[in-house]
Design an enzyme around this catalytic site. Structure first.
Site, PDB file in Angstrom:
ATOM      1  N   SER A 185       0.849  -1.182   0.000  1.00  0.00           N
ATOM      2  CA  SER A 185       0.000   0.000   0.000  1.00  0.00           C
ATOM      3  C   SER A 185       0.891   1.240   0.000  1.00  0.00           C
ATOM      4  O   SER A 185       1.820   1.320  -0.801  1.00  0.00           O
ATOM      5  CB  SER A 185      -0.953  -0.026   1.204  1.00  0.00           C
ATOM      6  OG  SER A 185      -1.923   0.993   1.083  1.00  0.00           O
ATOM      7  N   THR A 186       0.655   2.189   0.890  1.00  0.00           N
ATOM      8  CA  THR A 186       1.409   3.440   0.888  1.00  0.00           C
ATOM      9  C   THR A 186       2.911   3.194   0.976  1.00  0.00           C
ATOM     10  O   THR A 186       3.377   2.460   1.843  1.00  0.00           O
ATOM     11  CB  THR A 186       0.971   4.328   2.066  1.00  0.00           C
ATOM     12  OG1 THR A 186      -0.438   4.508   2.011  1.00  0.00           O
ATOM     13  CG2 THR A 186       1.663   5.676   2.016  1.00  0.00           C
ATOM     14  N   HIS A 212      -2.289  -1.216  -3.664  1.00  0.00           N
ATOM     15  CA  HIS A 212      -3.431  -0.316  -3.541  1.00  0.00           C
ATOM     16  C   HIS A 212      -3.200   0.909  -4.426  1.00  0.00           C
ATOM     17  O   HIS A 212      -2.325   1.724  -4.158  1.00  0.00           O
ATOM     18  CB  HIS A 212      -3.607   0.129  -2.087  1.00  0.00           C
ATOM     19  CG  HIS A 212      -3.992  -0.983  -1.163  1.00  0.00           C
ATOM     20  ND1 HIS A 212      -3.855  -0.902   0.200  1.00  0.00           N
ATOM     21  CD2 HIS A 212      -4.529  -2.217  -1.410  1.00  0.00           C
ATOM     22  CE1 HIS A 212      -4.274  -2.019   0.760  1.00  0.00           C
ATOM     23  NE2 HIS A 212      -4.688  -2.833  -0.200  1.00  0.00           N
ATOM     24  N   MET A 306      -0.598   1.131   5.517  1.00  0.00           N
ATOM     25  CA  MET A 306      -1.409   1.332   6.714  1.00  0.00           C
ATOM     26  C   MET A 306      -2.585   0.374   6.711  1.00  0.00           C
ATOM     27  O   MET A 306      -3.099   0.007   5.657  1.00  0.00           O
ATOM     28  CB  MET A 306      -1.907   2.783   6.764  1.00  0.00           C
ATOM     29  CG  MET A 306      -2.729   3.118   7.993  1.00  0.00           C
ATOM     30  SD  MET A 306      -3.165   4.883   8.054  1.00  0.00           S
ATOM     31  CE  MET A 306      -1.602   5.567   8.601  1.00  0.00           C
TER      32      MET A 306
END
Length: 366
Positions: A185-186, A212, A306
């Site tokens: 993700s991030t 993501h 996260m």
């Protein structure tokens, strides 16, 4: 870490040459208790404002007069490192520029509100606020320790220019038919790139990547990865078969599932089911379907991000006898998903970004 303490609201600076867009973003953020402490109308002004106010996070437009967002990102990261969230138009040409911004130090991006602002306002607000909070939580010291992927244009150049990765002896490579599922993700795009570039072609892995990322960007992400590693990388198509030496990227806006065709070959399916953990594609669904379907060696890798997407998927892979690897805290921009997987007891190996490929292959051959 640059994030605000839990007792204080996130402090943001909004950078955009459009007064309307600055006002819109300010309104959306302040309605969600994000404190917009300053604005800037171009990149040059942004550098001064960020240095003066020292915010927790910056939203940065790309195309602006005097100095564009790319140059502003680079200058801010050099002079006053601050988590920066890019605002990108939903267009193919802006996707490439957005990835360039990530290379220069931006931590994430969000699609910019367009002409459909009124009807899309709830989605726009939710996505923007979630991304702001996630970006503000990024550990910039970790992203600076993370090795940047090589800026190359072709597979041949990548092979020549890539930084040397720990080598894996040919006799130690996993058997053909091994499947690897990577979730991120991030802070993930550059780490995914580095991991894939370190996978030896002769290993013949089948690789699925769930990053993501919104629709419209994953196709360009796949093309970027294809130019920088030895495997064939494409955005996944519904109903296609995946074979050795192929990497498929879960399309933004669709869940990616692993099934089998009548001949027993692995087949990929795209699902339009509701988001899981607020994301689509969801790492959990891809990993869980792989754990249920794949009967040859299987590995799961969970990278920076996260939340808890991927924890259940890693658990399922572990229960199915697969090998699981999580990125370590020191090199994770956000040690959220990996930490939760580790705490769940479903991780076999914890490794820094530069050793994930090696440790994954090692775990598959021991």
């Amino acid at each position: 870490m640059s994030s605000a303490s839990a007792a204080e609201p996130t402090r943001a600076v909004v950078v955009d040459d459009s007064r309307f867009m600055r006002t819109l973003i300010r309104t959306l953020l302040e309605d969600a208790d994000v404190d917009v402490i300053a604005e800037a109308s171009n990149g040059r002004e942004a550098i001064t404002v960020v240095d003066e106010h020292r915010p927790d996070v910056v939203t940065m437009d790309i195309e602006m007069p005097e100095m564009n967002g790319l140059d502003a990102v680079e200058a801010i990261m050099d002079e006053c490192p601050t988590p920066i969230l890019m605002l990108s138009a939903h267009a193919e040409e802006d996707a490439d520029v957005t990835f360039d911004a990530l290379d220069r130090g931006a931590v994430d991006f969000v699609t910019k509100p367009g002409g459909e602002v009124t009807s899309e306002m709830p989605r726009v607000k939710r996505e923007l606020v979630e991304k702001i909070q996630s970006a503000a939580a990024v550990d910039l010291s970790a992203t600076r320790r993370t090795s940047r992927p090589p800026k190359t244009e072709t597979k041949q150049q990548a092979a020549t220019a890539s930084p040397s990765s720990p080598s894996v002896e040919s006799e130690s490579l996993p058997t053909e038919g091994t499947t690897l599922v990577i979730g991120a993700s991030t802070g993930g795009p550059n780490v995914v790139e580095r991991v894939l570039a370190a996978l030896p072609k002769e290993a013949g892995l089948r690789v699925l990547v769930v990053q993501h990322m919104p629709a419209g960007f994953t196709e360009r992400f796949a093309a970027r990865l294809d130019a920088r590693c030895d495997y064939e990388v494409q955005e996944a198509d519904d109903g296609e078969r995946i074979g050795p030496g192929q990497i498929r990227i879960a399309p933004g806006g669709s869940h990616l599932l692993v099934t089998r065709d009548r001949a027993g070959q692995l087949k990929l399916e795209l699902s339009d089911d509701e988001p899981l953990h607020g994301v689509k594609p969801a790492i959990d669904l891809t990993m869980a379907s792989a754990a249920e379907t794949v009967d040859t060696p299987l590995a799961g890798v969970l990278l920076t991000g996260m939340g808890r997407d991927g924890v259940e998927g890693m658990t399922q892979i572990s229960r199915a006898g697969g090998h699981t690897v999580a990125q370590d805290e020191e090199t994770s921009a956000i040690f959220g998903m990996p930490k939760r997987a580790i705490e769940a007891g479903c991780v076999d190996t914890i490794a820094p970004d530069g050793r994930i490929a090696e440790e994954t292959l090692r775990g598959l051959t021991t």
